[in-house]
Design an enzyme around this catalytic site. Structure first.
Site, PDB file in Angstrom:
ATOM      1  N   ASP A 195      -5.432   1.057   3.315  1.00  0.00           N
ATOM      2  CA  ASP A 195      -4.014   0.814   3.080  1.00  0.00           C
ATOM      3  C   ASP A 195      -3.909  -0.702   3.223  1.00  0.00           C
ATOM      4  OD1 ASP A 195      -1.358   0.269   3.214  1.00  0.00           O
ATOM      5  OD2 ASP A 195      -0.853   2.035   4.388  1.00  0.00           O
ATOM      6  N   HIS A 196      -3.857  -1.406   2.096  1.00  0.00           N
ATOM      7  CA  HIS A 196      -4.034  -2.862   2.176  1.00  0.00           C
ATOM      8  C   HIS A 196      -2.958  -3.535   3.016  1.00  0.00           C
ATOM      9  CE1 HIS A 196      -1.159  -2.834  -1.183  1.00  0.00           C
ATOM     10  NE2 HIS A 196      -0.840  -4.024  -0.770  1.00  0.00           N
ATOM     11  N   HIS A 258       2.285   2.838   3.406  1.00  0.00           N
ATOM     12  CA  HIS A 258       2.613   1.551   4.022  1.00  0.00           C
ATOM     13  C   HIS A 258       3.730   1.656   5.069  1.00  0.00           C
ATOM     14  CE1 HIS A 258       0.286   0.278   0.685  1.00  0.00           C
ATOM     15  NE2 HIS A 258       1.253   0.178  -0.189  1.00  0.00           N
TER      16      HIS A 258
END
Ligand SMILES: NC(=O)c1ccc[n+]([C@@H]2O[C@H](COP(=O)([O-])OP(=O)(O)OC[C@H]3O[C@@H](n4cnc5c(N)ncnc54)[C@H](OP(=O)(O)O)[C@@H]3O)[C@@H](O)[C@H]2O)c1
Length: 508
Positions: A195-196, A258
């Site tokens: 999950d960047h 996110h």
């Protein structure tokens, strides 16, 4: 000169020589993010001296053509300019292998190519497989790798690790199917779900802010916090991503991953160590404590909407249903706002308001912690002009940093109070060279640190919570889908959601 305290710092000594195999190596993600990130790690001296990247996809490309592809991506998207010297050494470690994911022969020839590259470059056979492809391709790749005996057993040396990109499924059931397929071959300790957002400096800083400063943590609970707001706003429309977005929508695209992770970081209990599983256990606790929103409660606590035609930076833009590739009757939501509670002792009764969407007035991601107001006495005695409550705002992007609003006396003979701001900006304190999220995340995988990656139980707990909302939407196609003009902060319903509780969305 700032003397940094380094905790859990990763340096080249901890990163063993490794080969990174990118399935989808000629795709957009590799072009814009992965190859530029690896170049920057190389320039920073963080990659081990022996190192190789092998990109795989169906198109025909020579190694040199792949190096040109990487060069072009780095020139366009790298945070720092490409320089010939470091580029030459970096480019020499890039290779391309043509192959079709569904074809068993791909994995035989990949194995032979990897053996050759590793032999020539003195690499010990540590491998990271990066699945930069849609999730439907995960299972065939994993089966192909296993069939060709390209996966080392968990805990063994040389090691094999797997990186998977979101989206992991589109609801709880499909996420479980993907997780099962991956788990049939890889042990959880070998899997790194990206999950960047978790690689962003500002997101990593949430725990530092809370647990390295005694001023904040004692206040982070229902006794002192009135409510929390999280906004993740995009200025852009769906662009060229309609094929993906039509199937996803804002809830799946932004909230399930996110935003739930941001809530977890703001709300988690202090972990007893920075060990990956200790931190991830605490985050999971938060996600499991989210009060379910299901059935008719969905209409009361969740607003979804779609952007209509409007203006962006003064220029007219089309509505979502007129975008290329979008069904003219689409009911995909491009905006979601909701109110959620965390049912534990720390956060009992504190609403978390979340909003996210496309075609909002600006690109801005921010978490704001709104403290309770002071009693209506002394400086706050006038009921017609109550003082603003203190707000701690954490800017994730842009203008990365955080600010604390504090009431202060305006100089002069009268006692007049005005909210002033203490504002920390990464750019002015540390310069503008912060690493990109993918740099940190790739380095962590090489070092075997899973702290910033999603564990299977957290992915499934998040989907479980989100799926209840999706189920309600699927069951009630008769409900109207509000719209908002492109360039506005969502529909009026989103304002009513928060204003009905006596609060209002923060101006960003
Ligand atoms: N792009 C982003 O910024 C971004 C951000 C977050 C997550 N993601 C996720 O990352 C994944 C990849 O996204 P992307 O934007 O890079 O997609 P993309 O540009 O479509 O790239 C897909 C890659 O896979 C290859 N490929 C497709 N089918 C194949 C097959 N059957 N056999 C072998 N190779 C095949 C394609 O090359 P050939 O056509 O030559 O085979 C291409 O290199 C997706 O799951 C996406 O949701 C992307």
């Amino acid at each position: 000169m700032i003397e940094p305290i380094t905790v859990g710092e990763i340096g080249p000594a901890e990163v063993e020589p490794v080969t990174i195999v990118i399935f989808g190596g000629a795709g957009d993600l590799a072009h814009r993010k992965l190859l530029p990130a690896l170049y920057n790690l190389h320039v920073d001296g963080l990659l081990p001296p022996q190192f190789a990247v092998v990109g795989i996809s169906r198109r025909a490309m020579t190694d040199d053509a792949y190096r040109d592809f990487a060069k072009e991506g780095t020139e366009r998207f790298s945070r720092r300019q490409r320089e010939d010297g470091p580029w030459q050494t970096f480019a020499g470690s890039l290779f391309f292998q043509r192959g079709t994911i569904e074809d068993a022969a791909t994995y035989q020839s990949l194995g032979a190519r990897l053996d050759m590259i590793e032999h020539e470059r003195g690499l010990p056979g540590n491998r990271i497989y990066y699945l930069a492809v849609p999730p439907a391709m995960f299972a065939p790749i994993i089966k192909g790798l296993a069939g060709a005996r390209l996966i080392a057993a968990p805990g063994s040396h040389p090691f094999a690790r797997l990186i998977v990109e979101k989206p992991i499924g589109r609801d709880l059931a499909s996420a479980r199917v993907i997780d099962e397929e991956v788990a049939a071959v890889f042990d959880e300790r070998q899997i790194y779900r990206i999950d960047h957002y978790l690689g962003k400096e500002t997101v990593q800083n949430i725990m530092v802010l809370r647990f390295a400063n005694s001023i904040f943590e004692p206040l982070f609970n229902q006794k002192y916090i009135d409510h929390v707001q999280i906004t993740v706003a995009e200025e852009e429309g769906v662009g060229t991503r309609a094929g993906y977005y039509e199937q996803a929508g804002a809830l799946r695209d932004m909230l399930q991953n996110h935003i739930l992770q941001l809530i977890a970081l703001v709300a988690l209990e202090p972990p007893h160590s920075l060990d990956a599983d200790v931190v991830r256990d605490e985050k999971l606790e938060v996600i499991r404590s989210l009060r379910p929103i299901a059935g008719a409660t969905v209409e009361a606590q969740v607003v979804r909407a779609q952007y209509a035609a409007g203006f962006e930076v003064g220029a007219p833009v089309p509505g979502y249903r007129s975008e290329p590739g979008v069904n003219p009757q689409s009911r995909t939501e491009t905006f979601v706002a909701l109110q959620v509670f965390i049912d534990n002792w720390r956060w009992a009764g504190v609403p978390f308001f979340v909003r996210t969407g496309k075609r909002l007035p600006k690109r801005a991601s921010e978490i704001s912690i709104h403290l309770k107001g002071v009693p209506p006495i002394l400086f706050n005695a006038d009921p017609s002009a109550p003082l603003d409550a203190n707000v701690l705002s954490i800017r994730i992007q842009p203008n990365e940093g955080f600010a604390l609003s504090i009431e202060s006396k305006i100089p002069g003979p009268h006692v007049r109070v005005y909210p002033v701001k203490m504002d920390f900006q990464y750019g002015s304190t540390f310069g503008n060279g912060s690493p990109e999220a993918y740099e940190r995340l790739l380095l962590d995988v090489m070092a075997g640190d899973a702290t910033l990656f999603m564990r299977r139980d957290a992915v499934e707990a998040s989907w479980q919570w989100v799926t209840a909302i999706l189920d309600r939407w699927a069951a009630r196609p008769d409900l109207t889908l509000p719209t908002y003009a492109a360039g506005e902060w969502g529909p009026a319903e989103a304002d009513r959601l928060i204003e009905s509780t006596g609060r209002r969305w923060r101006d960003l």
